[in-house]
Scaffold this motif. Structure first.
Motif, PDB file in Angstrom:
ATOM      1  N   LYS A   1       4.586  59.849  16.617  1.00 13.52           N
ATOM      2  CA  LYS A   1       4.371  60.457  15.308  1.00 13.52           C
ATOM      3  C   LYS A   1       5.558  60.153  14.401  1.00 13.52           C
ATOM      4  O   LYS A   1       6.710  60.087  14.852  1.00 13.52           O
ATOM      5  CB  LYS A   1       4.225  61.983  15.413  1.00 13.52           C
ATOM      6  CG  LYS A   1       2.960  62.475  16.082  1.00 13.52           C
ATOM      7  CD  LYS A   1       2.909  63.995  16.041  1.00 13.52           C
ATOM      8  CE  LYS A   1       1.613  64.524  16.610  1.00 13.52           C
ATOM      9  NZ  LYS A   1       1.530  66.007  16.504  1.00 13.52           N
ATOM     10  N   LEU A   2       5.264  60.006  13.112  1.00 13.72           N
ATOM     11  CA  LEU A   2       6.281  59.873  12.077  1.00 13.72           C
ATOM     12  C   LEU A   2       5.892  60.753  10.897  1.00 13.72           C
ATOM     13  O   LEU A   2       4.711  60.869  10.571  1.00 13.72           O
ATOM     14  CB  LEU A   2       6.417  58.423  11.605  1.00 13.72           C
ATOM     15  CG  LEU A   2       6.984  57.399  12.585  1.00 13.72           C
ATOM     16  CD1 LEU A   2       6.862  56.007  11.986  1.00 13.72           C
ATOM     17  CD2 LEU A   2       8.441  57.706  12.922  1.00 13.72           C
ATOM     18  N   SER A   3       6.889  61.350  10.257  1.00 10.96           N
ATOM     19  CA  SER A   3       6.607  62.193   9.094  1.00 10.96           C
ATOM     20  C   SER A   3       7.787  62.143   8.147  1.00 10.96           C
ATOM     21  O   SER A   3       8.948  62.188   8.579  1.00 10.96           O
ATOM     22  CB  SER A   3       6.338  63.637   9.523  1.00 10.96           C
ATOM     23  OG  SER A   3       6.219  64.490   8.402  1.00 10.96           O
ATOM     24  N   LEU A   4       7.488  62.052   6.854  1.00  8.24           N
ATOM     25  CA  LEU A   4       8.500  62.111   5.800  1.00  8.24           C
ATOM     26  C   LEU A   4       8.013  63.122   4.775  1.00  8.24           C
ATOM     27  O   LEU A   4       6.971  62.919   4.135  1.00  8.24           O
ATOM     28  CB  LEU A   4       8.708  60.747   5.159  1.00  8.24           C
ATOM     29  CG  LEU A   4       9.790  60.672   4.081  1.00  8.24           C
ATOM     30  CD1 LEU A   4      11.178  60.931   4.677  1.00  8.24           C
ATOM     31  CD2 LEU A   4       9.768  59.317   3.381  1.00  8.24           C
ATOM     32  N   THR A   5       8.745  64.215   4.609  1.00  5.42           N
ATOM     33  CA  THR A   5       8.317  65.317   3.740  1.00  5.42           C
ATOM     34  C   THR A   5       9.395  65.630   2.712  1.00  5.42           C
ATOM     35  O   THR A   5      10.581  65.753   3.060  1.00  5.42           O
ATOM     36  CB  THR A   5       8.019  66.581   4.567  1.00  5.42           C
ATOM     37  OG1 THR A   5       7.045  66.289   5.561  1.00  5.42           O
ATOM     38  CG2 THR A   5       7.501  67.694   3.670  1.00  5.42           C
TER      39      THR A   5
ATOM     40  N   TYR B   1       6.232  73.058  -4.237  1.00  2.00           N
ATOM     41  CA  TYR B   1       5.445  71.847  -4.026  1.00  2.00           C
ATOM     42  C   TYR B   1       6.016  71.067  -2.839  1.00  2.00           C
ATOM     43  O   TYR B   1       7.211  71.150  -2.535  1.00  2.00           O
ATOM     44  CB  TYR B   1       5.456  70.964  -5.275  1.00  2.00           C
ATOM     45  CG  TYR B   1       4.782  71.577  -6.473  1.00  2.00           C
ATOM     46  CD1 TYR B   1       3.412  71.434  -6.670  1.00  2.00           C
ATOM     47  CD2 TYR B   1       5.521  72.295  -7.413  1.00  2.00           C
ATOM     48  CE1 TYR B   1       2.790  72.006  -7.778  1.00  2.00           C
ATOM     49  CE2 TYR B   1       4.909  72.865  -8.520  1.00  2.00           C
ATOM     50  CZ  TYR B   1       3.544  72.714  -8.699  1.00  2.00           C
ATOM     51  OH  TYR B   1       2.925  73.277  -9.789  1.00  2.00           O
ATOM     52  N   TYR B   2       5.154  70.296  -2.189  1.00  2.00           N
ATOM     53  CA  TYR B   2       5.612  69.402  -1.125  1.00  2.00           C
ATOM     54  C   TYR B   2       4.769  68.131  -1.151  1.00  2.00           C
ATOM     55  O   TYR B   2       3.579  68.142  -1.452  1.00  2.00           O
ATOM     56  CB  TYR B   2       5.547  70.085   0.246  1.00  2.00           C
ATOM     57  CG  TYR B   2       4.201  70.628   0.647  1.00  2.00           C
ATOM     58  CD1 TYR B   2       3.305  69.880   1.415  1.00  2.00           C
ATOM     59  CD2 TYR B   2       3.817  71.918   0.270  1.00  2.00           C
ATOM     60  CE1 TYR B   2       2.071  70.391   1.787  1.00  2.00           C
ATOM     61  CE2 TYR B   2       2.587  72.430   0.631  1.00  2.00           C
ATOM     62  CZ  TYR B   2       1.716  71.666   1.397  1.00  2.00           C
ATOM     63  OH  TYR B   2       0.492  72.165   1.763  1.00  2.00           O
ATOM     64  N   PHE B   3       5.413  67.029  -0.832  1.00  2.00           N
ATOM     65  CA  PHE B   3       4.786  65.710  -0.828  1.00  2.00           C
ATOM     66  C   PHE B   3       5.200  65.005   0.459  1.00  2.00           C
ATOM     67  O   PHE B   3       6.256  65.299   1.025  1.00  2.00           O
ATOM     68  CB  PHE B   3       5.243  64.869  -2.026  1.00  2.00           C
ATOM     69  CG  PHE B   3       5.278  65.617  -3.334  1.00  2.00           C
ATOM     70  CD1 PHE B   3       4.196  65.568  -4.192  1.00  2.00           C
ATOM     71  CD2 PHE B   3       6.382  66.375  -3.701  1.00  2.00           C
ATOM     72  CE1 PHE B   3       4.216  66.258  -5.399  1.00  2.00           C
ATOM     73  CE2 PHE B   3       6.427  67.065  -4.895  1.00  2.00           C
ATOM     74  CZ  PHE B   3       5.332  67.004  -5.748  1.00  2.00           C
ATOM     75  N   GLY B   4       4.406  64.050   0.887  1.00  2.00           N
ATOM     76  CA  GLY B   4       4.849  63.346   2.073  1.00  2.00           C
ATOM     77  C   GLY B   4       3.901  62.289   2.587  1.00  2.00           C
ATOM     78  O   GLY B   4       2.789  62.093   2.071  1.00  2.00           O
ATOM     79  N   LEU B   5       4.376  61.622   3.639  1.00  2.00           N
ATOM     80  CA  LEU B   5       3.636  60.595   4.361  1.00  2.00           C
ATOM     81  C   LEU B   5       3.677  60.946   5.840  1.00  2.00           C
ATOM     82  O   LEU B   5       4.651  61.529   6.338  1.00  2.00           O
ATOM     83  CB  LEU B   5       4.262  59.209   4.135  1.00  2.00           C
ATOM     84  CG  LEU B   5       4.406  58.747   2.683  1.00  2.00           C
ATOM     85  CD1 LEU B   5       5.195  57.446   2.631  1.00  2.00           C
ATOM     86  CD2 LEU B   5       3.044  58.578   2.023  1.00  2.00           C
ATOM     87  N   MET B   6       2.614  60.575   6.542  1.00  2.00           N
ATOM     88  CA  MET B   6       2.516  60.921   7.946  1.00  2.00           C
ATOM     89  C   MET B   6       1.806  59.806   8.699  1.00  2.00           C
ATOM     90  O   MET B   6       0.811  59.248   8.216  1.00  2.00           O
ATOM     91  CB  MET B   6       1.747  62.242   8.105  1.00  2.00           C
ATOM     92  CG  MET B   6       1.756  62.843   9.494  1.00  2.00           C
ATOM     93  SD  MET B   6       0.690  64.321   9.584  1.00  2.00           S
ATOM     94  CE  MET B   6       1.370  65.309   8.245  1.00  2.00           C
TER      95      MET B   6
END
Length: 425
Positions: free
Chosen positions: A380-384, A390-395
């Motif tokens: 798994k990879l996550s960038l938050t 507010y929250y933004f990210g990629l997973m």
């Protein structure tokens, strides 16, 4: 005569001076004695007052009789109509607090109905037992509601070595979904829309369902993936000198049902939920060893009789052209997850979970009723990025399963990539 008068006057003055000095000294001494006497009298009076108060208090205590107190209000007349007191906004009735946006599950002053009170007590016990963190490393967001819009994309891939020594790589198309989710504390509901439906009226050939639960102590995931739409062959033996090709191959279908559950050893300082559920903030970089269990049921079909004609020519003559894998896999997974706080508002997570166990193949499978070693991997990879509420990210997420028997091997995997934007309130 004058001389005698002067001598008498001089002697008189000399006699009066000591007498006046003695009188002044006596007067001062008498004043001091009077002051000392007044001070002593005041002290005596104060002592008498304290003594009187003490005796008065003791008299009150000695006269106290517990049986003279009434601990219960008198009952109303038997024919009186008893009405419940109306709940006002100032009282701690749960519905009023909810409408005001002030309801908190851990507030012990809230008035609940009996059944809701039981549910809240169970929830608070579970939250304290399974979801406690060290506030120096992990804290809550302070918000109970979350909404999220997500672009979700996934595909399945296969790296296969046939008994004839032919290596082939295959992958499905990228399937894209748009989803909206709303969450209150630990409960969430949502829906996603398959973009393929916008362009094709027929039912999509792929399905994906996922459910997850994460707390401080452990994480649990249940997932189902299905692909009946075939794949694209990207490599096939020495065709095109081993370079990439794209040939549609309808003879592949995949059904995968899996369950993963794993425990975080450093659960006070490391939060998986901060990276994937957005319900916590990771304040300092921290990692944790992970141990868990993975159970998978998988069905894979490769019917090479449906290959394009230019690829069939590359196949050597063989009795088997249809490869079917049907098995249950049971594996112990162990790995490591790390939350890297790149900046006060930016969090990066990487989690790697290899697993090893055994697989039980069914009678209708290529190998028949047999037990084989199971080797799997999950990453798994996550960038938050958190910006206020507010929250933004990629997973990203990948689940892979490896099979080997004799001269044949297969590595099948499901890759998932998501982008999201959300709001806490």
């Amino acid at each position: 005569m004058k001389m005698h008068l002067l001598k008498i006057l001089t002697l008189t003055i000399l006699w009066l001076i000591p007498s006046l000095a003695l009188n002044a000294q006596d007067r001062n001494q008498r004043i001091e004695e009077q002051l000392d006497s007044a001070s002593l009298q005041e002290s005596i009076d104060a002592s008498h007052i304290v003594t009187d108060v003490e005796h008065y208090g003791l008299d009150l205590l000695n006269g106290f009789k517990p049986d003279t107190l009434t601990t219960h209000a008198s009952l109303p007349p038997s024919d009186a109509q008893i009405r419940p007191l109306p709940y006002s906004r100032e009282q701690r009735w749960w519905w009023n607090l909810f409408k005001q946006g002030k309801l908190a599950m851990n507030d012990t002053t809230v008035i609940w109905p009996k059944f809701l009170k039981f549910c809240v007590d169970v929830y608070n016990w579970g939250d304290k037992t399974f979801n406690s963190y060290d506030p120096e490393y992990v804290i809550g967001t302070g918000k109970r509601w979350k909404v999220r819009l997500m672009s979700d994309n996934w595909l399945d891939t296969y790296a296969m070595r046939l008994p004839q020594g032919i290596n082939t790589n295959m992958s499905s198309d990228v399937y894209a979904n748009l989803g909206a989710y709303i969450q209150y504390m630990a409960v969430s509901v949502g829906s996603s829309y398959d973009i393929e439906k916008l362009f094709n009226k027929k039912e999509p050939s792929h399905k994906k369902y996922e459910f997850g639960f994460v707390c401080a102590l452990f994480n649990a995931e249940l997932y189902y993936h299905e692909n009946r739409g075939g794949v694209n062959i990207r490599k096939f033996g020495d065709l095109n000198d081993g370079k990439l090709i794209k040939e549609y191959f309808p003879g592949v279908s995949m059904y995968t049902l899996g369950f993963d559950a794993y425990y975080f050893f450093n659960n006070k300082k490391y939060s998986q939920g901060a990276a994937y559920n957005f319900a916590k903030y990771q304040l300092k970089s921290q990692g944790s060893f992970i141990l868990g269990l993975s159970i998978t049921n998988q069905k894979l079909t490769f019917d090479f009789s449906m290959l394009p004609d230019n690829l069939k020519e590359k196949l050597p003559e063989a009795d088997i052209t249809n490869y079917y894998f049907h098995y249950n896999s049971y594996a112990i997974m162990g790995g490591y997850g790390y939350n890297w706080v790149l900046a006060p508002k930016l969090l990066f997570n990487v989690t790697v979970l290899p697993s090893v166990g055994f697989s039980h193949y069914y009678e209708d499978s290529l190998e028949g009723n047999k037990y084989l070693i199971s080797l799997n991997i999950q990453g798994k990879l996550s960038l938050t990025y958190n910006l206020g509420n507010y929250y933004f990210g990629l997973m990203g997420n990948v689940k892979g399963h490896y099979y080997k028997q004799g001269q044949m091997s297969l590595f099948s995997s499901i890759e998932n990539f998501s982008a999201y934007v959300g709001l806490r309130f």
